[in-house]
Design an enzyme around this catalytic site. Structure first.
Site, short mmCIF file in Angstrom:
data_model
loop_
_atom_site.label_atom_id
_atom_site.label_comp_id
_atom_site.label_asym_id
_atom_site.label_seq_id
_atom_site.Cartn_x
_atom_site.Cartn_y
_atom_site.Cartn_z
N ALA C 238 0.90 -1.29 -0.09
CA ALA C 238 0.20 -0.38 0.51
C ALA C 238 1.16 1.20 -0.04
CB ALA C 238 -0.65 -0.05 1.04
N HIS C 239 0.18 2.13 -0.06
CA HIS C 239 0.85 3.78 0.17
C HIS C 239 1.37 3.83 1.04
CE1 HIS C 239 -2.64 6.09 1.40
NE2 HIS C 239 -2.47 4.81 1.88
#
Lengths: 352, 352, 352
Positions: C238-239
């Site tokens: 994920a980011h």
């Protein structure tokens, strides 16, 4: 135009209380069927809709047919009969042959005259595409791969070099077959050296491979998916895995390297299988379970835990962390009780 | 050139202690912001950085603003205000219209004049691409699919035949919408017969679909994703699932066939949902939990277990295998104690 | 033609009982090796095959060599020696340079003269492709992305705008690097507002990224994968995650936003890591475990539960739901016993 009689013949069903000449326009669930449509009962939960259905006829098991007055196609296996019926209503797709002008096909690839290579496909050198194969748009087929007769790649599929697919294999979009296995050797500095993945992948006849599923090539020998195996979406199959014939794996299953799954197995969604183990024929694993050791006997196995309200679950998991302590405290109590009441039978009862 | 005043207007925030004419050059975290940049406080863990920030102004809640002297944009919902602010600093992308010369578009597809079809796209017959749609490079759109106005497919997206996307849908690379559901009927020899998947997929307005997420088409009726639903990466949605409006699902969630998720639900990463069940509106499931039965009440539900040191965990899981035995041993002890000390109150206390 | 002597030199191994001039035709497992092939022993489970192998020579550790009479290449790290040996037998691939006529390359992209851009690739404006890069068929490279020298994208890879890959990065088919992070702000009506994802992704040198793995771009700053990291298939990053150098993650791992994984970590298949936490260097997590809090010490951690027969598991999980009750009942018993037998030592023993 399809009649009930034609459907019954295709489905291997017997007409009961309906006219073989009735024209059927489509398939629909019991509670949505319009007059002129055919319906089916394959799950008990839909039985309440049976009496009020407007369907022209319903595919029923002999037992359900006995208990109902609706016009019926009676079949010993209604699910199979339904599958065959639905196949009659699949929209016809235009038969395409040849190579789309935007595809790129290596001059050393062999494409059967009646195969189809769709737009923007890349077919590398030495590839063999057999009779009746359909390669949908934007697929990539690596060097010397083989696509057996009647195989269909829907779209955006990647088949890497030297991978062999059998006949009538169906591969859904985004699937990757033959990517490198995750083979790494750790050097003395804690750095990873790639282990070349020299094996291939061998896919049997009548296999179905779901969207975005990945199947790695073997390290030295092949990864093998035997005939009739059905893989749902987003499954990960590591190098040198073997999956036995006619097994069905639901979405998001992950299988680590060199594991061997038997024939006629069923794996629920999200199941994880550790590497280098063997699972016998006919084993079923329920969803989100983890298998860390070989399973020698057919049967149903589980380790998934179902949700509870979060507050209760937090208590449970806090207690779980103390389960070994609890076990020892329980045993200590038993020792005291046994010591204090020697005339009693010992308290540890192991019977069910 | 954007000023603080313009930002405040766009974000619906009120300036406090700063000059509306100040030119802002970018957005940055509190501890990295340079003079001329705007920052924000949306998580308590960043509060320590507030006093020393060099940001020209900080987006704050009324409460955080009261406790601080920094130049502020005060907003009742700082997260929303930040999202609107950041949108002002997105790099402008060149507006493209038309069909890239390397795309292949069927003569029977309808492409709005102001839509864009990128390089190497394949657009099959009967597709409808509405106004302002952007189809990025290497996408495949199957026959008779519909892309609603303002929808954007980033790249390498597959939309299968007859799938309908609403307006302003955003689909990230590698997503597959409308692949066949995993419908199989078992014959008497233990072989699988494919059940044709005749339904479609209907995606509502303002839905976002993550990279490599897969959404299967329905068996007879449609798989439905209602408006405003947000799906993260690598989610698997099986056939005939319905996801209610404005629900958000984190990465790697898997939903089995015919499950119905309510509106405004939130599912954590890796959650698994079994088939044919219903989850009420407003339900939250924490990460890596498994739902095997319907949930009728809103609330937070869990079944994930957090790691312990491996040695302790091995003890716990060994004890867990004997939990039923432990339960019976505990009950046996209670019977003895109750028998021995009849003047005592019974020992089983169920109160919290 | 490769001789044993050349192999020994490449593998850093010492010949024992064999002729350096022997020509070797391939690599094979111990039990499948033909005369003229080289084999290896890297797992104890294959030791039984050692005496009967027909291999011309076997790569062995000094200890295994001492206990065996087979012709050997003795290496302190046989796994590394095997990896180097296998690399000698990789089929040579034709070196390609230039841009395939079916690729589309923006006039503002910079492609090194000795790089290769395969069929149906889309290379957007401002992209930099350095020396010796191989971009396989049907890849998409977004605006201003950078591919470092010697990097290889196998096929169907998506690299989004402004993503930077280091040197010698290997990316397998279907991987997506730089898709938007899952950033959402909830408004007062329970609707989600997209938070623009303005950061990028930075991939270090010698990273390997598996098939259909997804790595999201950062919200403001970059998502970072440090040098030498190895990611298997279908991993979701994920980011704003950071993965430390030389860590190896097995298939289907999911890492939530802003988590930081240390260096030299090993994560088993299907592991889930919650957001905003830190994992120290040298941590190992076994398969299908869930990490919800930071881990400060190196070591092995687990929370996966292995399958049991379904009937037993159903009992266990039913009891588990009552674990808090069991704990309280146990404590109540202890209180009674302690009260009744005050001359006994207290029953709660916490020692291991």
């Amino acid at each position: 135009m399809i009649t009930l009689g034609e459907i019954a013949a295709a489905a291997g069903a017997r007409l009961r209380g309906c006219d073989a000449a009735t024209v059927i326009t489509g398939v629909a669930p019991l509670n949505r069927a319009e007059p002129g449509q055919i319906s089916f009962l394959t799950h008990a939960r839909y039985r309440p809709f049976l009496t009020a259905t407007r369907a022209a006829a319903v595919i029923l098991s002999p037992r359900d047919a006995t208990g109902s007055l609706v016009p019926a196609l009676v079949a010993s296996n209604p699910h199979i009969a339904y599958a065959r019926t639905a196949a009659l209503f699949e929209p016809a797709t235009e038969i395409k042959r040849g190579i789309h002008p935007t595809a790129w096909v290596s001059p050393t690839a062999h494409i059967a005259p009646d195969a189809w290579i769709g737009p923007h496909c890349t077919i590398e050198g030495g590839v063999i595409v057999e009779a009746g194969v359909i390669v949908g748009p934007n697929c990539v087929i690596g060097e010397q791969a083989v696509l057996g007769a009647g195989t269909r790649l829907v779209a955006q599929v990647t088949v890497c070099h030297r991978v062999r697919l059998g006949c009538r294999v169906l591969v859904h979009p985004g699937a990757v077959i033959g990517s490198d296995g995750f083979g790494l050797a750790l050097d003395r500095d804690g750095r990873w050296l790639k282990v070349p993945q020299l094996g291939g992948v061998c896919i049997g006849d009548d296999v179905e491979i779901g969207a975005n599923t990945t199947i790695d090539r073997g390290a030295l020998e092949d990864t093998v998916i035997e005939e009739g195996v059905k893989l749902d979406n987003q499954i990960q199959v590591a190098h040198n895995v073997r999956i036995g014939a006619h097994s069905a794996l639901a979405g998001c299953v992950g299988i680590a390297g060199s594991a061997r799954i038997g024939r006629h197995c069923m794996l629920g969604g999200g199941v994880g299988i550790a590497g280098h183990l063997e699972i016998a024929d006919g084993v079923q694993i329920t969803g989100m379970s983890l298998v860390t050791q070989s399973i020698g006997e057919p049967g149903v196995y589980s380790s998934g835990l179902a949700v509870e309200p979060n507050r209760l679950w937090n208590k449970i998991s806090a207690r779980l962390r103390r389960l070994d302590e609890m076990f020892r405290r329980l045993a200590a109590l038993e020792r005291i009780i046994n010591r204090n009441s020697t005339r009693q039978p010992p308290v540890q009862d192991n019977q069910a």
